[in-house]
Design an enzyme around this catalytic site. Structure first.
Site, PDB file in Angstrom:
ATOM      1  N   LYS A 155       0.857  -1.191   0.000  1.00 50.68           N
ATOM      2  CA  LYS A 155       0.000   0.000   0.000  1.00 50.68           C
ATOM      3  C   LYS A 155       0.882   1.225   0.000  1.00 50.68           C
ATOM      4  CE  LYS A 155      -4.410   0.899   0.117  1.00 50.68           C
ATOM      5  NZ  LYS A 155      -5.441   0.052  -0.494  1.00 50.68           N
TER       6      LYS A 155
ATOM      7  N   GLY B  52     -21.407   5.382   3.589  1.00 49.57           N
ATOM      8  CA  GLY B  52     -20.513   5.782   2.495  1.00 49.57           C
ATOM      9  C   GLY B  52     -21.106   5.399   1.156  1.00 49.57           C
TER      10      GLY B  52
ATOM     11  N   GLY C  90     -20.063   6.220  -1.918  1.00 50.57           N
ATOM     12  CA  GLY C  90     -19.102   6.550  -2.984  1.00 50.57           C
ATOM     13  C   GLY C  90     -19.119   5.493  -4.082  1.00 50.57           C
TER      14      GLY C  90
ATOM     15  N   VAL D  76     -18.113   2.353  -4.426  1.00 49.01           N
ATOM     16  CA  VAL D  76     -18.605   1.004  -4.120  1.00 49.01           C
ATOM     17  C   VAL D  76     -20.002   1.066  -3.490  1.00 49.01           C
ATOM     18  CG1 VAL D  76     -18.141  -1.156  -2.913  1.00 49.01           C
ATOM     19  CG2 VAL D  76     -16.236   0.185  -3.783  1.00 49.01           C
TER      20      VAL D  76
HETATM   21  P1  NAI Z   1     -14.984   6.491  -2.335  1.00 49.18           P
HETATM   22  O1  NAI Z   1     -13.988   7.490  -1.900  1.00 49.18           O
HETATM   23  O2  NAI Z   1     -15.483   6.500  -3.743  1.00 49.18           O
HETATM   24  O3  NAI Z   1     -16.269   6.528  -1.388  1.00 49.18           O
HETATM   25  C1  NAI Z   1     -16.201   6.667  -0.012  1.00 49.18           C
HETATM   26  C2  NAI Z   1     -17.409   7.517   0.391  1.00 49.18           C
HETATM   27  O4  NAI Z   1     -17.476   7.540   1.813  1.00 49.18           O
HETATM   28  C3  NAI Z   1     -17.318   8.965  -0.074  1.00 49.18           C
HETATM   29  O5  NAI Z   1     -18.508   9.320  -0.754  1.00 49.18           O
HETATM   30  C4  NAI Z   1     -17.142   9.758   1.231  1.00 49.18           C
HETATM   31  O6  NAI Z   1     -17.761  11.031   1.170  1.00 49.18           O
HETATM   32  C5  NAI Z   1     -17.841   8.856   2.218  1.00 49.18           C
HETATM   33  N1  NAI Z   1     -17.426   9.005   3.612  1.00 49.18           N
HETATM   34  C6  NAI Z   1     -16.196   9.272   4.131  1.00 49.18           C
HETATM   35  N2  NAI Z   1     -16.247   9.274   5.472  1.00 49.18           N
HETATM   36  C7  NAI Z   1     -17.523   8.990   5.809  1.00 49.18           C
HETATM   37  C8  NAI Z   1     -18.197   8.829   7.043  1.00 49.18           C
HETATM   38  N3  NAI Z   1     -17.572   8.976   8.210  1.00 49.18           N
HETATM   39  N4  NAI Z   1     -19.517   8.546   7.023  1.00 49.18           N
HETATM   40  C9  NAI Z   1     -20.182   8.393   5.851  1.00 49.18           C
HETATM   41  N5  NAI Z   1     -19.589   8.546   4.648  1.00 49.18           N
HETATM   42  C10 NAI Z   1     -18.284   8.823   4.630  1.00 49.18           C
HETATM   43  O7  NAI Z   1     -14.337   5.064  -1.971  1.00 49.18           O
HETATM   44  P2  NAI Z   1     -14.734   3.655  -2.539  1.00 49.18           P
HETATM   45  O8  NAI Z   1     -13.891   3.335  -3.710  1.00 49.18           O
HETATM   46  O9  NAI Z   1     -16.202   3.553  -2.648  1.00 49.18           O
HETATM   47  O10 NAI Z   1     -14.231   2.708  -1.364  1.00 49.18           O
HETATM   48  C11 NAI Z   1     -14.935   2.635  -0.148  1.00 49.18           C
HETATM   49  C12 NAI Z   1     -14.109   1.878   0.864  1.00 49.18           C
HETATM   50  O11 NAI Z   1     -13.834   0.583   0.366  1.00 49.18           O
HETATM   51  C13 NAI Z   1     -12.738   2.492   1.173  1.00 49.18           C
HETATM   52  O12 NAI Z   1     -12.435   2.268   2.514  1.00 49.18           O
HETATM   53  C14 NAI Z   1     -11.786   1.702   0.290  1.00 49.18           C
HETATM   54  O13 NAI Z   1     -10.494   1.644   0.833  1.00 49.18           O
HETATM   55  C15 NAI Z   1     -12.449   0.336   0.331  1.00 49.18           C
HETATM   56  N6  NAI Z   1     -12.131  -0.474  -0.827  1.00 49.18           N
HETATM   57  C16 NAI Z   1     -12.416  -0.009  -2.070  1.00 49.18           C
HETATM   58  C17 NAI Z   1     -12.098  -0.751  -3.180  1.00 49.18           C
HETATM   59  C18 NAI Z   1     -12.448  -0.283  -4.550  1.00 49.18           C
HETATM   60  O14 NAI Z   1     -12.309  -1.074  -5.491  1.00 49.18           O
HETATM   61  N7  NAI Z   1     -12.875   0.941  -4.739  1.00 49.18           N
HETATM   62  C19 NAI Z   1     -11.407  -2.055  -3.052  1.00 49.18           C
HETATM   63  C20 NAI Z   1     -11.253  -2.503  -1.682  1.00 49.18           C
HETATM   64  C21 NAI Z   1     -11.565  -1.704  -0.626  1.00 49.18           C
END
Ligand code: NAI
Length: 358
Positions: A74, A171, A173, A175
């Site tokens: 990472k 969250g 975002g 995913v």
């Molecule tokens: P993203 O950045 O697109 O979405 C995360 C969302 O969570 C954002 O909309 C943000 O505003 C929101 N957020 C942040 N803090 C928050 C809180 N305290 N309460 C509510 N919402 C909050 O990230 P993504 O790609 O959707 O990933 C989500 C999680 O999954 C991350 O932790 C990432 O490390 C993990 N992950 C993602 C992968 C991927 O392929 N994108 C693969 C494996 C793990």
């Protein structure tokens, strides 16, 4: 590093772009190390380093359980005002190239396709978007989490029965959004939160997600709580508030410490190991770089479903938390690969010595 078995931890500094970053390579005994680049405003360097180490090791566990010829790494970047993103990511690309294929980078919080394009100027060892790229990584993650939810529901109540389920997503975002969309289509009641007000409004209008007051998501009675934001949200206090039967989400390391897996188990909450259910993206990424071809989301779902089923079966037999069982099994596989690599190296060393003597 020694206690947790890290192979390398590298600190990066580039005064021209303002880049400060860490790269932790946990394990390469199964193959090159894969892991995303996280850009985040950390409280201090120690915090960033701890995050980097934990995420890196989680990647190794993910790869080992998924049976991939890859290990975990990472990179974390210390986001700060004045950081020149284009120059910083381009610098990282050149740096990764210099590692000669030891590390492959992908997206993570704060690093999307735009940033990865800058990395890609300097190296091929990075995920790419669109045609000729690995595919929809967030979609792959969502497919795996979905498979985990399905396995979890069958495990606790014998059937998925989507139309009768209430799901809470923290969250919305990349995913979380994809999950909400799929669950809504299946007739689930979907409640969600996001710290970004605009995302909440869009999810409400476009997907029909019922938006919760931020901070109340842990108090909602539901079938599945899906942490899809940041790690560390499940700790001594928040676990007591949960009113769910299953925790299954995309966030890496949602439990603050391993001991919290046992706390969830004691409370009768089925915690689907994060590094099992969120492995869809790394499966897609590794197989792409290995075969130069894309794998379908259906295949990802089936593959993660199989691993999840295996872990749930083992955990039930031992009456233990699936997280602890999965962690044990992944660490066993890594230890085995390391000892095989060590033995191979010893043979090579002996042959070299003998060659010199001849
Ligand atoms: P993203 O950045 O697109 O979405 C995360 C969302 O969570 C954002 O909309 C943000 O505003 C929101 N957020 C942040 N803090 C928050 C809180 N305290 N309460 C509510 N919402 C909050 O990230 P993504 O790609 O959707 O990933 C989500 C999680 O999954 C991350 O932790 C990432 O490390 C993990 N992950 C993602 C992968 C991927 O392929 N994108 C693969 C494996 C793990």
């Amino acid at each position: 590093m020694a206690r947790e078995g890290f192979e390398q931890v590298i600190a990066l500094h580039d005064s021209r772009s303002g880049l400060r970053a860490f790269l932790a390579i946990h394990d390469t005994s199964h193959g090159p190390a894969f892991g995303g680049i996280r850009r985040f405003v950390y409280r201090d360097e120690k915090n960033g380093l701890i995050d980097c180490l934990r995420l890196s090791k989680a990647m190794s566990l993910k790869c080992a359980l998924a049976g991939l010829p890859a290990g975990g790494a990472k990179m974390v970047i210390f986001d700060a005002p004045g950081l020149d993103l284009e120059a910083a990511y381009a610098y990282i690309g050149r740096f990764i190239e210099g590692l000669g294929g030891l590390y492959y980078a992908g997206p993570d919080v704060g690093t999307g396709w735009d940033e990865l394009r800058f990395v890609g100027r300097g190296t091929e060892h990075v995920a790419r978007e669109g045609r000729g790229g690995s595919g929809d990584l967030a979609g792959a993650t969502a497919a795996g989490v979905f498979a985990g939810m399905a396995a979890g529901l069958r495990h606790v109540s014998g059937a998925e029965a989507w139309a009768e389920r209430t799901m809470v997503i923290q969250g919305l975002g990349s995913v979380g959004w994809r999950l909400a969309e799929r669950l809504k289509k299946l007739g689930c009641r979907v409640l969600g939160t996001d710290v970004d007000e605009k995302t909440c409004r869009l999810a409400e209008a476009e997907l029909g997600v019922e938006i919760l007051q931020p901070g109340t998501e842990m108090d909602q009675p539901c079938d599945v709580f899906a942490p899809c934001a940041m790690g560390g949200v499940l700790h001594d206090l928040s676990i007591q508030r949960l009113q769910t039967r299953i925790v299954c989400g995309a966030a890496n390391n949602p439990i603050a410490r391993s001991v919290h897996a046992a706390s969830l188990h004691e409370r009768g909450i089925l915690y689907m190991p994060d590094f099992v259910v969120n492995s869809g993206a790394v499966i897609m990424g590794v197989l792409f770089h290995q075969n130069q071809g894309s794998i379908s989301l259906n295949e990802i779902e089936a593959r993660v479903g199989d691993i999840t089923g295996e872990i749930l079966g083992l955990a039930a037999k031992k009456d233990s938390s699936p997280f602890l069982v999965a962690q044990f099994e992944a660490e066993r596989r890594i230890a085995l690969a390391r000892s095989k690599r060590g033995a191979k190296q010893e043979t090579l060393d002996t042959e070299t010595q003998e060659g010199k003597a001849d």
